[in-house]
Each structure stands twice: as structure tokens, then as C-alpha cells.
Design a protein around this motif. Structure first.
Motif, PDB file in Angstrom:
ATOM      1  N   ARG A  41     -14.887  15.628  -9.701  1.00  0.00           N
ATOM      2  CA  ARG A  41     -15.767  15.979  -8.588  1.00  0.00           C
ATOM      3  C   ARG A  41     -17.040  16.626  -9.084  1.00  0.00           C
ATOM      4  N   ASP A  45     -20.693  14.872  -8.705  1.00  0.00           N
ATOM      5  CA  ASP A  45     -21.718  15.626  -7.979  1.00  0.00           C
ATOM      6  C   ASP A  45     -22.987  15.736  -8.821  1.00  0.00           C
ATOM      7  N   ASP A 121     -25.000  17.954  -3.572  1.00  0.00           N
ATOM      8  CA  ASP A 121     -24.981  19.099  -2.660  1.00  0.00           C
ATOM      9  C   ASP A 121     -24.990  18.695  -1.189  1.00  0.00           C
ATOM     10  N   ARG A 124     -21.803  19.242   0.857  1.00  0.00           N
ATOM     11  CA  ARG A 124     -21.509  20.637   1.209  1.00  0.00           C
ATOM     12  C   ARG A 124     -22.522  21.210   2.197  1.00  0.00           C
ATOM     13  N   ASP A 163     -14.026  14.468   2.987  1.00  0.00           N
ATOM     14  CA  ASP A 163     -15.369  13.914   3.178  1.00  0.00           C
ATOM     15  C   ASP A 163     -15.622  13.624   4.656  1.00  0.00           C
ATOM     16  N   GLN A 166     -16.122  16.843   6.573  1.00  0.00           N
ATOM     17  CA  GLN A 166     -17.371  17.512   6.226  1.00  0.00           C
ATOM     18  C   GLN A 166     -18.568  16.794   6.829  1.00  0.00           C
ATOM     19  N   ASN A 170     -21.169  18.485   9.422  1.00  0.00           N
ATOM     20  CA  ASN A 170     -22.608  18.536   9.133  1.00  0.00           C
ATOM     21  C   ASN A 170     -23.419  17.857  10.231  1.00  0.00           C
TER      22      ASN A 170
END
Length: 259
Positions: A41, A45, A121, A124, A163, A166, A170
Motif C-alpha cells: 500500500r 501510494d 493521498d 485518504r 476503498d 472511503q 469523500n
């Protein structure tokens, strides 16, 4: 190429980026145990962030080239570029890179992710610019998947589940659109799903033509609205989606409300 052709028909100039070491991230993808999963991960990233910077560098080069272009075919293309209206589209890992690029660089006004987990990023932090995610119809992991004794399957399921949650969180915060192409699989988004007769006959790549056509329609309408600033059927499409499209989430982007 099908998607590129569709965008060109809408009047866009499409720049295809040959990402350096585009397959390199696969070399260190390892879900064999928890520690390897954590390392993977972090590495992916990082790679998404690096590729995003490459995309910004390409835009820098194009902007610099306009002022010094000679009188030839390349110059005629450069002179058509409008750097106030730039969007970015990516498939699979490229979809994550597209979203991360738009997060890093505000010159990319909107992003489209075609069936990719989000890395960098942006997963997140989310994306404060217009964002469209179009996913395949492979389904969400079940409790059995998340607790599977098969380590690779369990960790892959965890990544998919995390995922998905998230992205929705978002989008709830910043707005965005999340669509599922009914009956599709990951490979349904690429040209081979149309070209391969054997693949269609064997149903290895189901509903490929329908998926690509729908992607072209919805992504095109999204880009028309949020990049080109043109009239668009996006609201109508979202309100009454095609039978082959399932709207998971739709909320006007925060940016639209503040313009």
C-alpha cells in the motif's frame, strides 16, 4: 482508443501520456501477508503520487511549447489547447493517478476514474474538484470474503471494501458521481472487449460494447459540464440512468456551488 475517439468527436484535444515504468508498480504488489500488504500500500501510494507529478510535468511542457512552436502540424495542435479547461481520465491504476493528479494540481479541473482503486493521498483526503468514478459490477466483498482463510483474497477484499467506503465518504463531503456499469467486469472498459470475438462468446468480458458506449456517454457529459463549461446532459443522465448504469452516489461537487 475507443474512448479517445469519442472525446475527439466531442471536440477535445486528447494527450495520451506514456507513463514511465507504467507496469513497475506490479513488481512490488505483494498481498502474501499483513506486513507485505502494508508495504505494498505504501509503495503504490508513492507510485501514484510520482505518476501524478509526471502528468503535471507534461502539462508544463505543453504550456511552454505553445510560445515557441513553429509553423507545422504539431504547432496547429498546440494552438488549439486551452489550459483553462483541462481534465484528466484514467483506467485502473491510471484512474487512481488521474484523481491524485487533480488533487495535486488545480490546473486539472476534473477527474474521471475508470474502475480503479484510489491510491496516493486522494484516497485518504478526497478530491475537492469534480470527480466521476465509474466501476465494474463485480460486487462488494461479503463478510465471508473479508474473513477468508485465503490471505490474498482476504486482503484484496479488504482493499476493495475500504476503498468503496472511503470514496463514498469523500464524495459525501465534497460531492461527486459514482456509477456502476451493470454486468461489466474490469476488462469490459478496454478495447479488447470489443475486438475479441472469442472473449465475447465465452463471456469472459461481458457487456464490453455496452459498457464502453455508456462510459463514453457519461464521462463525456461530465467533462462537457465541468471541464469545457458547455451544456451537458449529465443531470438528465443521472436522474434517469440507462438500464445498464446504476447510480450509487450523485451530489453536485463543492466547486460548482462556490463558482
Amino acid at each position: 482508443m475507443n474512448q479517445i475517439d469519442a472525446l475527439v468527436q466531442r471536440g477535445y484535444v486528447v494527450i495520451g501520456i506514456d507513463q514511465k515504468s507504467s507496469e513497475a508498480y506490479r513488481e512490488f504488489v505483494d498481498f502474501s501477508d499483513e506486513a507485505a500488504f502494508t508495504r505494498t500500500r505504501a509503495a503504490v501510494d508513492l507510485k501514484a503520487g510520482e505518476f501524478a507529478k509526471d502528468n503535471s510535468a507534461v502539462l508544463d511542457i505543453l504550456q511552454a511549447a505553445v510560445s515557441c512552436a513553429g509553423d507545422h502540424n504539431v504547432a496547429s495542435v498546440l494552438k488549439r489547447l486551452d489550459f483553462e479547461r483541462v481534465g484528466i481520465v484514467g483506467y485502473s491504476f491510471g484512474g487512481a493517478v488521474a484523481a491524485e493528479t487533480s488533487r495535486q494540481d488545480s490546473r486539472f479541473k476534473a477527474a474521471v476514474n475508470l474502475d480503479g482503486w484510489l491510491f496516493g493521498d486522494v484516497g485518504r483526503l478526497g478530491l475537492k474538484r469534480p470527480f466521476l468514478e465509474i466501476s465494474d459490477d463485480s460486487g462488494l466483498p461479503t463478510t465471508a470474503d473479508l474473513n477468508s482463510s485465503d490471505t490474498v483474497h482476504r486482503l484484496t477484499s479488504r482493499l476493495t471494501d475500504g476503498d468503496y467506503k472511503q470514496v463514498l465518504a469523500n464524495m459525501d463531503r465534497y460531492g461527486g458521481y459514482f456509477l456502476v456499469m451493470v454486468g461489466s467486469r474490469h476488462q469490459s472498459f478496454v478495447d479488447v472487449s470489443q475486438r475479441s470475438f472469442l472473449a465475447r462468446m465465452a463471456s469472459l468480458l461481458p457487456s464490453g460494447r455496452r459498457t464502453i458506449e455508456a462510459v463514453n456517454i457519461y464521462a463525456g457529459a461530465f467533462l462537457d459540464r465541468y471541464v469545457a463549461g458547455a451544456s451537458s446532459d449529465l443531470s438528465k443522465l443521472i436522474a434517469s440512468p440507462d438500464d445498464g448504469v446504476r447510480v450509487v452516489f450523485a451530489k453536485s461537487p463543492l466547486q460548482e456551488a462556490t463558482q
